[in-house]
Enzyme design. Structure first.
Site, PDB file in Angstrom:
ATOM      1  N   SER A 192     -24.858 -36.144 -48.003  1.00  0.00           N
ATOM      2  CA  SER A 192     -25.989 -35.987 -48.798  1.00  0.00           C
ATOM      3  C   SER A 192     -26.170 -34.477 -49.527  1.00  0.00           C
ATOM      4  CB  SER A 192     -26.775 -37.074 -48.769  1.00  0.00           C
ATOM      5  OG  SER A 192     -27.576 -35.917 -47.783  1.00  0.00           O
ATOM      6  N   HIS A 222     -24.125 -41.924 -41.357  1.00  0.00           N
ATOM      7  CA  HIS A 222     -25.271 -40.701 -41.988  1.00  0.00           C
ATOM      8  C   HIS A 222     -26.860 -41.613 -41.834  1.00  0.00           C
ATOM      9  CE1 HIS A 222     -26.551 -37.553 -43.993  1.00  0.00           C
ATOM     10  NE2 HIS A 222     -26.102 -37.428 -44.698  1.00  0.00           N
ATOM     11  N   HIS A 280     -26.235 -35.916 -31.203  1.00  0.00           N
ATOM     12  CA  HIS A 280     -25.875 -35.075 -32.619  1.00  0.00           C
ATOM     13  C   HIS A 280     -24.371 -33.813 -32.774  1.00  0.00           C
ATOM     14  CE1 HIS A 280     -27.904 -32.775 -35.778  1.00  0.00           C
ATOM     15  NE2 HIS A 280     -28.334 -33.779 -35.818  1.00  0.00           N
ATOM     16  N   ARG A 338     -37.821 -33.573 -33.957  1.00  0.00           N
ATOM     17  CA  ARG A 338     -38.238 -34.711 -35.305  1.00  0.00           C
ATOM     18  C   ARG A 338     -37.832 -35.845 -34.208  1.00  0.00           C
ATOM     19  NH1 ARG A 338     -33.183 -34.701 -39.728  1.00  0.00           N
ATOM     20  NH2 ARG A 338     -32.353 -35.078 -37.241  1.00  0.00           N
ATOM     21  N   ASP A 353     -32.450 -40.228 -36.173  1.00  0.00           N
ATOM     22  CA  ASP A 353     -32.479 -41.544 -36.258  1.00  0.00           C
ATOM     23  C   ASP A 353     -33.143 -42.545 -34.863  1.00  0.00           C
ATOM     24  OD1 ASP A 353     -31.915 -40.687 -38.532  1.00  0.00           O
ATOM     25  OD2 ASP A 353     -29.830 -40.544 -37.474  1.00  0.00           O
TER      26      ASP A 353
HETATM   27  N1  CMX Z   1     -23.108 -42.993 -26.931  1.00  0.00           N
HETATM   28  C1  CMX Z   1     -22.016 -42.841 -26.865  1.00  0.00           C
HETATM   29  N2  CMX Z   1     -21.173 -42.081 -26.937  1.00  0.00           N
HETATM   30  C2  CMX Z   1     -21.239 -40.911 -27.356  1.00  0.00           C
HETATM   31  C3  CMX Z   1     -22.603 -40.784 -28.071  1.00  0.00           C
HETATM   32  C4  CMX Z   1     -23.079 -41.570 -28.265  1.00  0.00           C
HETATM   33  N3  CMX Z   1     -24.284 -41.863 -28.583  1.00  0.00           N
HETATM   34  N4  CMX Z   1     -22.292 -39.900 -28.498  1.00  0.00           N
HETATM   35  C5  CMX Z   1     -21.787 -38.859 -28.732  1.00  0.00           C
HETATM   36  N5  CMX Z   1     -20.573 -39.753 -27.711  1.00  0.00           N
HETATM   37  C6  CMX Z   1     -18.930 -39.065 -27.082  1.00  0.00           C
HETATM   38  C7  CMX Z   1     -18.811 -39.416 -28.692  1.00  0.00           C
HETATM   39  O1  CMX Z   1     -18.385 -40.467 -29.089  1.00  0.00           O
HETATM   40  C8  CMX Z   1     -17.501 -38.267 -27.695  1.00  0.00           C
HETATM   41  O2  CMX Z   1     -16.065 -39.700 -27.151  1.00  0.00           O
HETATM   42  P1  CMX Z   1     -14.480 -38.990 -26.989  1.00  0.00           P
HETATM   43  O3  CMX Z   1     -14.711 -37.341 -26.618  1.00  0.00           O
HETATM   44  O4  CMX Z   1     -14.006 -40.125 -26.267  1.00  0.00           O
HETATM   45  O5  CMX Z   1     -14.158 -39.458 -28.848  1.00  0.00           O
HETATM   46  C9  CMX Z   1     -17.955 -37.476 -26.601  1.00  0.00           C
HETATM   47  O6  CMX Z   1     -18.922 -38.107 -26.913  1.00  0.00           O
HETATM   48  C10 CMX Z   1     -18.081 -36.432 -27.557  1.00  0.00           C
HETATM   49  O7  CMX Z   1     -18.895 -36.495 -28.561  1.00  0.00           O
HETATM   50  P2  CMX Z   1     -19.852 -34.775 -29.201  1.00  0.00           P
HETATM   51  O8  CMX Z   1     -19.255 -33.867 -29.674  1.00  0.00           O
HETATM   52  O9  CMX Z   1     -20.927 -35.085 -28.433  1.00  0.00           O
HETATM   53  O10 CMX Z   1     -20.430 -35.630 -30.359  1.00  0.00           O
HETATM   54  P3  CMX Z   1     -20.335 -35.278 -32.458  1.00  0.00           P
HETATM   55  O11 CMX Z   1     -20.284 -34.659 -33.086  1.00  0.00           O
HETATM   56  O12 CMX Z   1     -18.567 -36.534 -32.185  1.00  0.00           O
HETATM   57  O13 CMX Z   1     -20.438 -37.218 -32.868  1.00  0.00           O
HETATM   58  C11 CMX Z   1     -23.006 -38.319 -34.043  1.00  0.00           C
HETATM   59  C12 CMX Z   1     -22.165 -36.845 -33.144  1.00  0.00           C
HETATM   60  C13 CMX Z   1     -23.349 -38.098 -33.756  1.00  0.00           C
HETATM   61  C14 CMX Z   1     -21.815 -38.975 -34.445  1.00  0.00           C
HETATM   62  C15 CMX Z   1     -22.553 -38.745 -32.510  1.00  0.00           C
HETATM   63  O14 CMX Z   1     -23.194 -38.262 -31.245  1.00  0.00           O
HETATM   64  C16 CMX Z   1     -22.766 -40.386 -32.397  1.00  0.00           C
HETATM   65  O15 CMX Z   1     -22.202 -41.322 -32.693  1.00  0.00           O
HETATM   66  N6  CMX Z   1     -23.973 -40.890 -31.856  1.00  0.00           N
HETATM   67  C17 CMX Z   1     -24.437 -41.903 -32.464  1.00  0.00           C
HETATM   68  C18 CMX Z   1     -24.804 -42.643 -33.827  1.00  0.00           C
HETATM   69  C19 CMX Z   1     -25.937 -42.046 -34.707  1.00  0.00           C
HETATM   70  O16 CMX Z   1     -27.620 -41.138 -34.012  1.00  0.00           O
HETATM   71  N7  CMX Z   1     -25.881 -40.619 -35.626  1.00  0.00           N
HETATM   72  C20 CMX Z   1     -26.719 -40.539 -36.222  1.00  0.00           C
HETATM   73  C21 CMX Z   1     -26.424 -38.825 -36.120  1.00  0.00           C
HETATM   74  C22 CMX Z   1     -27.864 -37.754 -36.558  1.00  0.00           C
HETATM   75  C23 CMX Z   1     -27.764 -37.535 -37.300  1.00  0.00           C
HETATM   76  O17 CMX Z   1     -26.877 -37.246 -38.027  1.00  0.00           O
HETATM   77  O18 CMX Z   1     -28.980 -36.230 -37.931  1.00  0.00           O
END
Ligand code: CMX
Length: 434
Positions: free
Chosen positions: A241, A271, A317, A326, A372
């Site tokens: 955003s 997001h 994250h 936060r 979140d």
């Molecule tokens: N549950 C299960 N597995 C998870 C996970 C979770 N909450 N978060 C990360 N992983 C996994 C990823 O899918 C990834 O798996 P692969 O290696 O099989 O592809 C691995 O752990 C490594 O991921 P990462 O590098 O730690 O995290 P990313 O930077 O790729 O993604 C995020 C970050 C936030 C999209 C991810 O942690 C996620 O999907 N979380 C759940 C959704 C969420 O809470 N989103 C809000 C984010 C808050 C914000 O942006 O402010």
């Protein structure tokens, strides 16, 4: 001239000199490399944007103009009897870089009150939209509808804008637009979920306090509104955003066009929508067991989610590598006011168990709950339906995004225009054919 504008004028001069010096003397200095993974992978980790409004340290968490969450909550002036600071004070901090005095924040509060009246045509447009329209779509439409009020666009059409003075017109637009956002949001809430029984504004109340009042939600929701709008106001400029608002404004679109685009940018489930997903996950668990789960039951529910190939929402994250301040701050609020709420109890139990599972059985880089994870539980405690969460997030990001685009014009940043390559070109690059 307004005190806040005088201060901005001084700071703009200083920062312009810095930017000119950097560009003139060190424009060729390399600050990083770029890999194919980054090009394909959403530019992750690439430092290609500049903003002073906030900085996300992977280990300390967010700093707003250099101040941590705790420092901001401690140092910013608060309304009498309130536990949380004025959102107007956060706006002053993000805009100028300084913690405002009581007198400085009073000036902003007074301007905001003067400017918060929303034109009647906006309400007519909202009233005529289908009740099924999503509330954040309604907010984006309302902001877009007000574009005709833009002082910046009018000055541009009259050939009055130069690179040097553009920020002053943007400043007018920011001051006219921001105070109206919570007014419109509360109107949409009552229109959609409360039979259009509207509550008129309270001229004695501040940005967050008046929002809670117009929503019709009792104390301490006024303090939670103030807190939430501060915490979510900015998170560097690379999130979807903030980046969208910046990019649209970089072509000299006014604040109305730019913020409407940013509101649309926030809507996706990866997001702004994650708050909703996290709440749903907790609700499903509670519904399934009809009680606070034991350690084994919660672990099993985590496994069910992971084995279904899904992420556990509200954890992890992309940048942070430590606990999210936060989250911690909202947790403290919850401990004070939501101690008997079953969903909140579940958030606490999950905090103790889920990170361990994630740490040991996934390659997650940050197993801790993110912002979140808990916001939705608190919003829902106050009776707010899930599809309104993104509007609350939109009010917050308006404070930071509008501060960002004001400074984009002040520092005369050019239009954003990165290059793209084809997959074929990338393949040839690897085999040294380019
Ligand atoms: N549950 C299960 N597995 C998870 C996970 C979770 N909450 N978060 C990360 N992983 C996994 C990823 O899918 C990834 O798996 P692969 O290696 O099989 O592809 C691995 O752990 C490594 O991921 P990462 O590098 O730690 O995290 P990313 O930077 O790729 O993604 C995020 C970050 C936030 C999209 C991810 O942690 C996620 O999907 N979380 C759940 C959704 C969420 O809470 N989103 C809000 C984010 C808050 C914000 O942006 O402010």
């Amino acid at each position: 001239m307004l005190g806040i504008k005088e201060k901005l004028k001084e700071k703009v001069e200083i920062q312009r000199e810095e930017v000119t010096k950097l560009l003139k003397n060190y424009g060729d200095v390399k600050i990083g490399d770029i890999t194919i993974a980054q090009v394909i992978g959403g530019m992750r980790g690439l430092k290609v944007l500049v903003t002073d409004i906030s900085y996300l340290d992977p280990f300390e968490g967010i700093r707003y103009r250099g101040y941590t969450v705790d420092e901001v909550l401690e140092k910013l002036p608060k309304p009498k009897g309130a536990e949380m600071p004025y959102d107007e004070a956060q706006f002053y901090l993000l805009m100028t870089g300084d913690i405002p005095t009581e007198e400085e924040v009073r000036e902003v509060i007074d301007i905001f009150k003067e400017k918060r009246k929303v034109p009647n045509y906006v309400y007519r447009v909202l009233d005529s939209m289908p009740r099924e329209a999503r509330p954040d779509v309604m907010l984006a439409v309302a902001v877009g509808t007000m574009q005709q009020e833009s002082v910046f666009a009018k000055a541009y059409a009259e050939n009055k804008i130069t690179k040097q003075n553009a920020w002053e017109y943007m400043f007018e637009d920011v001051l006219n637009l921001l105070p109206k956002i919570p007014m419109i949001a509360a109107y949409i809430y009552r229109l959609k979920y409360k039979n259009n029984e509207q509550i008129p504004q309270n001229p004695d109340l501040d940005f967050g306090g008046n929002f809670a009042y117009m929503m019709g939600i009792d104390k301490p929701y006024d303090d939670f509104s103030r807190l939430y709008f501060i915490l979510l106001s900015d998170h560097e400029s690379g999130n979807v955003s903030a980046h969208t608002t910046h990019l649209v404004a970089s072509a000299w679109a006014d604040a109305y066009y730019s913020l409407a685009a940013g509101i649309n940018g926030l809507s996706g489930p990866l997001h702004g929508g994650a708050t909703q997903e996290a709440l749903k996950w907790f609700q499903e668990l509670l519904k399934k067991l009809n009680k606070i789960p034991t350690k084994q039951e919660l672990e099993q529910f985590c496994w069910d989610t992971l084995n279904a190939g899904q992420v556990i929402p509200g954890y992890g994250h992309a940048v942070l590598r430590n606990k999210d301040p936060r989250f911690e701050t909202q947790l403290k609020f919850g401990e004070q006011y939501l101690a008997n709420d079953n969903l909140f109890k579940l958030v606490i139990v999950a905090y103790k168990i889920v990170p361990n599972i994630l740490k040991h059985y996934t390659s997650i880089k940050n197993p801790w709950p993110n912002v979140d994870n808990i916001s939705g539980t608190i919003h829902s405690h106050y009776g707010i339906p899930e599809d309104f969460f993104s509007v609350l997030f939109d009010i917050s990001i308006a404070i930071g995004s509008l501060s960002n685009i004001l400074w984009d014009r002040a520092l005369e940043y050019p239009i954003g225009r990165p290059r793209s390559v084809t997959i074929d070109q990338l393949s040839k690059f690897v085999t040294n054919k380019i």
